[in-house]
Enzyme design. Structure first.
Site, PDB file in Angstrom:
ATOM      1  N   TYR A   1      -1.715 -77.207 -59.929  1.00 35.82           N
ATOM      2  CA  TYR A   1      -1.439 -75.779 -59.785  1.00 35.82           C
ATOM      3  C   TYR A   1       0.002 -75.566 -59.334  1.00 35.82           C
ATOM      4  O   TYR A   1       0.719 -74.718 -59.871  1.00 35.82           O
ATOM      5  CB  TYR A   1      -2.419 -75.179 -58.778  1.00 35.82           C
ATOM      6  CG  TYR A   1      -2.464 -73.667 -58.755  1.00 35.82           C
ATOM      7  CD1 TYR A   1      -3.110 -72.956 -59.759  1.00 35.82           C
ATOM      8  CD2 TYR A   1      -1.884 -72.953 -57.704  1.00 35.82           C
ATOM      9  CE1 TYR A   1      -3.173 -71.566 -59.724  1.00 35.82           C
ATOM     10  CE2 TYR A   1      -1.952 -71.563 -57.664  1.00 35.82           C
ATOM     11  CZ  TYR A   1      -2.589 -70.877 -58.676  1.00 35.82           C
ATOM     12  OH  TYR A   1      -2.652 -69.506 -58.637  1.00 35.82           O
TER      13      TYR A   1
ATOM     14  N   SER B   1       1.798 -66.638 -59.115  1.00 36.00           N
ATOM     15  CA  SER B   1       1.315 -67.028 -57.799  1.00 36.00           C
ATOM     16  C   SER B   1       2.475 -67.371 -56.868  1.00 36.00           C
ATOM     17  O   SER B   1       3.535 -67.850 -57.295  1.00 36.00           O
ATOM     18  CB  SER B   1       0.368 -68.229 -57.887  1.00 36.00           C
ATOM     19  OG  SER B   1       0.120 -68.787 -56.620  1.00 36.00           O
TER      20      SER B   1
END
Length: 268
Positions: free
Chosen positions: A151, A138
């Site tokens: 995250y 990501s």
């Protein structure tokens, strides 16, 4: 890497980026595409759409024993693994107040699953003199997922691990890539937007939201060029440069965006 006649394993293969990768790899002429995911039914459905080269396996990517068995079984069936895509991932949508259980789950899925994959495939790849690992990390791994502390922290760790592997094993034939997309039209983003999570809203406001198929296109190009950072959103490279050159200015810009989003209620 040319994907023709390659044996590929994809975790998180039941949908989103994982299923798009499977379809694209099959179209590129892969010899076998093994789809692994916790959701056995959804994974089997994806494998049917991919075609006869696909095989579905129920696997928890955060369980080292199951990953080790997945690799061993694939090597028995096909003789090797050329490309392992550690693609499983989870988001929380919350900050440091996230319960310890959520922090632990993010750590296990977003980081330890990559460790387990590397441990399992490295012996065979190094013995054969080559192979490719691709970790889905990501854009949060090189920037920040505003609104999602677990995250952000775990995706940064995933990029760091991928870089360590690339430096340590490149001279032994191993290639490593970190896939770092920004907004992608997946259930993870859709769920975040539906519930008004700040992290999802920031992603949607920061650039185009790509389809999983567009991400798969970028992956094929990145693998062909053996790039370490695969950036389906090219603007992420510019953001990373700005962040490195002027971290205070970069953070000020994000704070401004957050203030604007918080002043505007999410759509019902």
């Amino acid at each position: 890497m040319n994907l023709t006649d390659r044996v590929v394993v994809i975790t998180g293969g039941a949908g989103g980026i994982g299923s798009a990768l499977a379809r694209r790899f099959a179209a590129e002429g892969a010899a076998a595409v093994v789809l692994a995911d916790l959701d056995a039914e959804a994974t089997a459905a994806v494998a049917q759409t991919v075609g006869p080269v696909a095989r579905a396996v129920a696997v928890d990517a955060a369980d080292e024993g199951q990953v080790r068995d997945l690799v061993a079984d694939t090597e028995r069936r096909y003789g090797r693994i050329d490309l392992f895509c550690a693609n499983a991932g989870v988001a929380t949508g919350v900050g440091i107040e996230a319960p310890d259980a959520d922090w632990d789950r993010a750590w296990r899925v977003n980081v330890l699953a990559h460790v387990y994959a590397a441990r399992a495939v490295l012996p065979g790849m190094l013995a054969r003199g080559g192979g490719h690992l691709m970790h889905t990390c990501s854009a949060a791994g090189v920037l920040t997922a505003v609104g999602d502390a677990p995250y952000t922290a775990t995706k940064h760790a995933a990029v760091g691990l991928a870089e360590w592997l690339a430096i340590t094993y490149r001279d032994q034939g191993l290639r490593v890539s970190a896939l770092c997309p920004q907004g992608v039209d997946t259930p993870m983003l859709a769920d975040g937007l539906a519930t008004g999570h700040l992290a999802a809203r920031v992603i949607a406001a920061s650039g185009p939201v790509l389809t999983p198929d567009q991400v798969a296109d970028a992956v094929v190009a990145g693998l062909a060029e053996e790039r370490f950072l695969i950036l389906p959103h090219p603007e992420v490279a510019g953001y990373a440069v700005r962040r490195a050159e002027d971290p205070d200015g970069w953070q000020a810009g994000l704070r401004k965006l957050v203030r604007r989003l918080r002043a505007t209620p999410p759509p019902p």
